[in-house]
Design a protein around this motif. Structure first.
Motif, PDB file in Angstrom:
ATOM      1  N   UNK A  17       0.843  -1.203   0.000  1.00 53.27           N
ATOM      2  CA  UNK A  17       0.000   0.000   0.000  1.00 53.27           C
ATOM      3  C   UNK A  17       0.881   1.257   0.000  1.00 53.27           C
ATOM      4  N   UNK A  18       1.971   1.212   0.793  1.00 52.29           N
ATOM      5  CA  UNK A  18       2.892   2.362   0.825  1.00 52.29           C
ATOM      6  C   UNK A  18       3.482   2.578  -0.573  1.00 52.29           C
ATOM      7  N   UNK A  19       3.845   1.476  -1.225  1.00 50.38           N
ATOM      8  CA  UNK A  19       4.440   1.548  -2.565  1.00 50.38           C
ATOM      9  C   UNK A  19       3.441   2.127  -3.583  1.00 50.38           C
ATOM     10  N   UNK A  20       2.187   1.657  -3.486  1.00 50.49           N
ATOM     11  CA  UNK A  20       1.155   2.138  -4.425  1.00 50.49           C
ATOM     12  C   UNK A  20       0.928   3.637  -4.252  1.00 50.49           C
ATOM     13  N   UNK A  21       0.870   4.083  -2.989  1.00 44.06           N
ATOM     14  CA  UNK A  21       0.661   5.523  -2.742  1.00 44.06           C
ATOM     15  C   UNK A  21       1.869   6.313  -3.232  1.00 44.06           C
ATOM     16  N   UNK A  22       3.075   5.773  -3.002  1.00 45.33           N
ATOM     17  CA  UNK A  22       4.290   6.474  -3.443  1.00 45.33           C
ATOM     18  C   UNK A  22       4.266   6.657  -4.955  1.00 45.33           C
ATOM     19  N   UNK A  23       3.927   5.591  -5.675  1.00 45.76           N
ATOM     20  CA  UNK A  23       3.863   5.678  -7.141  1.00 45.76           C
ATOM     21  C   UNK A  23       2.804   6.691  -7.584  1.00 45.76           C
ATOM     22  N   UNK A  24       1.699   6.711  -6.856  1.00 46.36           N
ATOM     23  CA  UNK A  24       0.628   7.657  -7.184  1.00 46.36           C
ATOM     24  C   UNK A  24       1.128   9.091  -6.999  1.00 46.36           C
ATOM     25  N   UNK A  25       1.797   9.344  -5.878  1.00 50.45           N
ATOM     26  CA  UNK A  25       2.292  10.709  -5.614  1.00 50.45           C
ATOM     27  C   UNK A  25       3.336  11.117  -6.648  1.00 50.45           C
ATOM     28  N   UNK A  26       4.202  10.161  -7.007  1.00 51.71           N
ATOM     29  CA  UNK A  26       5.209  10.466  -8.040  1.00 51.71           C
ATOM     30  C   UNK A  26       4.487  10.817  -9.340  1.00 51.71           C
ATOM     31  N   UNK A  27       3.473   9.996  -9.672  1.00 56.80           N
ATOM     32  CA  UNK A  27       2.700  10.219 -10.897  1.00 56.80           C
ATOM     33  C   UNK A  27       1.976  11.560 -10.897  1.00 56.80           C
ATOM     34  N   UNK A  28       1.588  12.043  -9.710  1.00 57.01           N
ATOM     35  CA  UNK A  28       0.883  13.334  -9.628  1.00 57.01           C
ATOM     36  C   UNK A  28       1.845  14.511  -9.655  1.00 57.01           C
ATOM     37  N   UNK A  29       3.149  14.215  -9.735  1.00 57.01           N
ATOM     38  CA  UNK A  29       4.130  15.297  -9.843  1.00 57.01           C
ATOM     39  C   UNK A  29       4.414  16.012  -8.532  1.00 57.01           C
ATOM     40  N   UNK A  30       4.283  15.298  -7.411  1.00 55.93           N
ATOM     41  CA  UNK A  30       4.626  15.891  -6.109  1.00 55.93           C
ATOM     42  C   UNK A  30       6.155  15.939  -6.008  1.00 55.93           C
ATOM     43  N   UNK A  31       6.735  17.052  -5.521  1.00 52.81           N
ATOM     44  CA  UNK A  31       8.197  17.107  -5.404  1.00 52.81           C
ATOM     45  C   UNK A  31       8.752  15.921  -4.611  1.00 52.81           C
ATOM     46  N   UNK A  32       9.872  15.379  -5.082  1.00 43.89           N
ATOM     47  CA  UNK A  32      10.408  14.156  -4.478  1.00 43.89           C
ATOM     48  C   UNK A  32      10.703  14.258  -2.988  1.00 43.89           C
ATOM     49  N   UNK A  82      -6.176  12.964  -1.621  1.00 45.70           N
ATOM     50  CA  UNK A  82      -6.452  14.047  -0.659  1.00 45.70           C
ATOM     51  C   UNK A  82      -5.153  14.538  -0.026  1.00 45.70           C
ATOM     52  N   UNK A  83      -4.270  13.602   0.290  1.00 42.83           N
ATOM     53  CA  UNK A  83      -3.010  13.983   0.940  1.00 42.83           C
ATOM     54  C   UNK A  83      -2.130  14.813  -0.012  1.00 42.83           C
ATOM     55  N   UNK A  84      -2.199  14.461  -1.301  1.00 41.03           N
ATOM     56  CA  UNK A  84      -1.283  15.114  -2.246  1.00 41.03           C
ATOM     57  C   UNK A  84      -1.765  16.506  -2.677  1.00 41.03           C
ATOM     58  N   UNK A  85      -3.052  16.800  -2.417  1.00 36.17           N
ATOM     59  CA  UNK A  85      -3.624  18.049  -2.939  1.00 36.17           C
ATOM     60  C   UNK A  85      -2.864  19.305  -2.508  1.00 36.17           C
ATOM     61  N   UNK A  86      -2.451  19.319  -1.236  1.00 36.84           N
ATOM     62  CA  UNK A  86      -1.811  20.554  -0.749  1.00 36.84           C
ATOM     63  C   UNK A  86      -0.397  20.725  -1.308  1.00 36.84           C
ATOM     64  N   UNK A  87       0.151  19.663  -1.908  1.00 32.06           N
ATOM     65  CA  UNK A  87       1.515  19.752  -2.433  1.00 32.06           C
ATOM     66  C   UNK A  87       1.551  20.067  -3.923  1.00 32.06           C
ATOM     67  N   UNK A  88       0.357  20.018  -4.566  1.00 30.08           N
ATOM     68  CA  UNK A  88       0.370  20.168  -6.017  1.00 30.08           C
ATOM     69  C   UNK A  88       0.445  21.614  -6.449  1.00 30.08           C
ATOM     70  N   UNK A 110      11.945  19.063  -9.570  1.00 25.19           N
ATOM     71  CA  UNK A 110      11.945  18.413  -8.254  1.00 25.19           C
ATOM     72  C   UNK A 110      11.175  17.096  -8.274  1.00 25.19           C
ATOM     73  N   UNK A 111      10.351  16.903  -9.314  1.00 29.01           N
ATOM     74  CA  UNK A 111       9.526  15.689  -9.354  1.00 29.01           C
ATOM     75  C   UNK A 111      10.234  14.545 -10.085  1.00 29.01           C
ATOM     76  N   UNK A 112      11.455  14.772 -10.554  1.00 30.63           N
ATOM     77  CA  UNK A 112      12.108  13.741 -11.366  1.00 30.63           C
ATOM     78  C   UNK A 112      12.354  12.465 -10.539  1.00 30.63           C
ATOM     79  N   UNK A 113      12.389  11.367 -11.244  1.00 30.58           N
ATOM     80  CA  UNK A 113      12.642  10.082 -10.594  1.00 30.58           C
ATOM     81  C   UNK A 113      14.116   9.981 -10.275  1.00 30.58           C
TER      82      UNK A 113
END
Lengths: 285, 117
Positions: free
Chosen positions: A25-40, A78-84, A216-219
């Protein structure tokens, strides 16, 4: 797209509620946040905090669902919204300039390889081809990095089908437009020597390196095992494309029509490997 | 999860930022610790993780500050502490809540009084 698939998998896994699913679940959320362009740096922090919370909850006998609710994707969103935040104007400009430089270099290289000439002629049709390719970049960006989560699954699916149709149609469109422009403006605009192509590749590389550095969002390929594996796959893909392209060139170079595929494969392989190298360089810079 | 718990969780969501600021005014806490403190006071959320978007917003608004502290149970943990702007926000929010709760109490008690008549 990839992140949505991970979530579907995670939703199924959530039924069994095994200890390993915490990591999944942590991995899935991490991939989602990366995909949404949240700074690394923010993704790394959210990941550590989320894992810490899930592990503590598991120790207290709580389920993963007690932490995330029924919809893990909604929780991650919801968690990623404030970082976008949209990319800054200099970053956007740099991205577009590097894309334009790569397309010009790509068209020029194609003409050098296809025509087997050190100096090629530049036509209006070449400029139109570059502009057409630039115009389709947002579509390919979306096809590669996924659609916004706000898009409903039905619309996302429709967008993918349309995207695939446009992608396939692009080759035909390019050929038609190039032929029309070649007929209406048959005289070459200018001569394009190989030195200019080399200079364009160098310029495109510098611009891409700077864009990657500012992003900042680069892999960061060296930090995550699954991303390392993905990078390895891209390298293999690049090497195979180069080998197949070279082999086909050797076999089919004398025929004009048969030259397109090997040249295209060589360009694809070389650009994949070169972009990977630039990425590594920008990460370690 | 019972209907009562769901309702209580929905009510808590409306004032979650205020509750988190109040907890942090007592002492710095990490995410799971806040959940435990809320539960100790009879408040529970249907999804515990819903505190994180609120904490992120409060942090980005300059009301609280996150920092890492070594944890005896493993890697370092992210703690939050209240900033002066957060203290002012808490004071404002508390006044708003008291006015709101007073109004709701008056409505409910008036309704009860009318029923007993």
């Amino acid at each position: 797209m990839a992140s949505t698939e991970s979530f579907d998998k995670e939703k199924q896994m959530n039924q069994t509620e095994s200890t390993q699913s915490v990591e999944a679940v942590v991995e899935a959320c991490t991939l989602y946040w990366i995909g949404r362009g949240i700074p690394r740096p923010a993704v790394d922090e959210m990941r550590a905090e989320f894992r810490d919370h899930l592990q503590a909850a598991r120790k207290d006998g709580k389920s993963i669902r007690a932490v995330t609710g029924d919809d893990i994707q909604a929780f991650a969103s919801a968690w990623s919204e404030s970082y976008q935040q949209p990319a800054a104007l200099p970053t956007q400009l740099l991205n577009w300039l590097s894309a334009a430089a790569w397309i010009i270099a790509g068209v020029a290289l194609f003409k050098h390889l296809y025509g087997q000439q050190f100096t090629v002629s530049l036509y209006w049709s070449d400029i139109v081809a570059v502009l057409l390719l630039l115009g389709t970049l947002p579509l390919f960006y979306r096809l590669t990095f996924g659609w916004p989560a706000s898009l409903s699954p039905e619309r996302r699916q429709r967008a993918e089908v349309i995207g695939a149709a446009v992608g396939i149609g692009l080759v035909g469109l390019l050929a038609i437009v190039t032929a029309v422009f070649r007929q209406s403006a048959p005289s070459p605009l200018t001569a394009w020597p190989w030195r200019l192509t080399t200079a364009t590749i160098v310029l495109a590389s510098v611009l891409t390196g700077a864009a990657l550095r500012m992003d900042l969002t680069r892999l960061r390929m060296h930090t995550r095992s699954h991303l390392r594996r993905r990078a390895g796959r891209w390298n293999l893909f690049g090497v195979f494309a180069l080998i197949i392209g070279a082999a086909l060139s050797f076999l089919a170079m004398p025929e004009t029509a048969g030259r397109i595929m090997p040249v295209w494969l060589i360009l694809l392989g070389a650009s994949t490997l070169w972009l990977w190298f630039l990425h590594r360089l920008a990460t370690r810079w | 999860v019972t209907q009562d718990n769901k309702r209580s969780s929905q009510l808590l969501k409306g004032v979650l930022d205020l509750c988190l600021l109040a907890l942090l005014s007592e002492q710095p806490c990490y995410g799971y610790e806040m959940i435990q403190k809320l539960a100790d006071r009879g408040l529970s959320l249907v999804s515990e993780g819903s505190i994180y978007p609120v904490l992120s917003r409060l942090e980005q608004g300059g009301y609280i500050e996150g920092y890492r502290e070594p944890s005896p149970e493993g890697p370092s943990r992210k703690y939050y502490r209240l900033l002066p702007q957060g203290r002012r926000r808490l004071a404002q929010g508390t006044a708003e809540w008291e006015r709101f709760a007073h109004g709701v109490n008056r409505v409910i008690r008036q309704g009860e009084a009318n029923e007993s008549d």
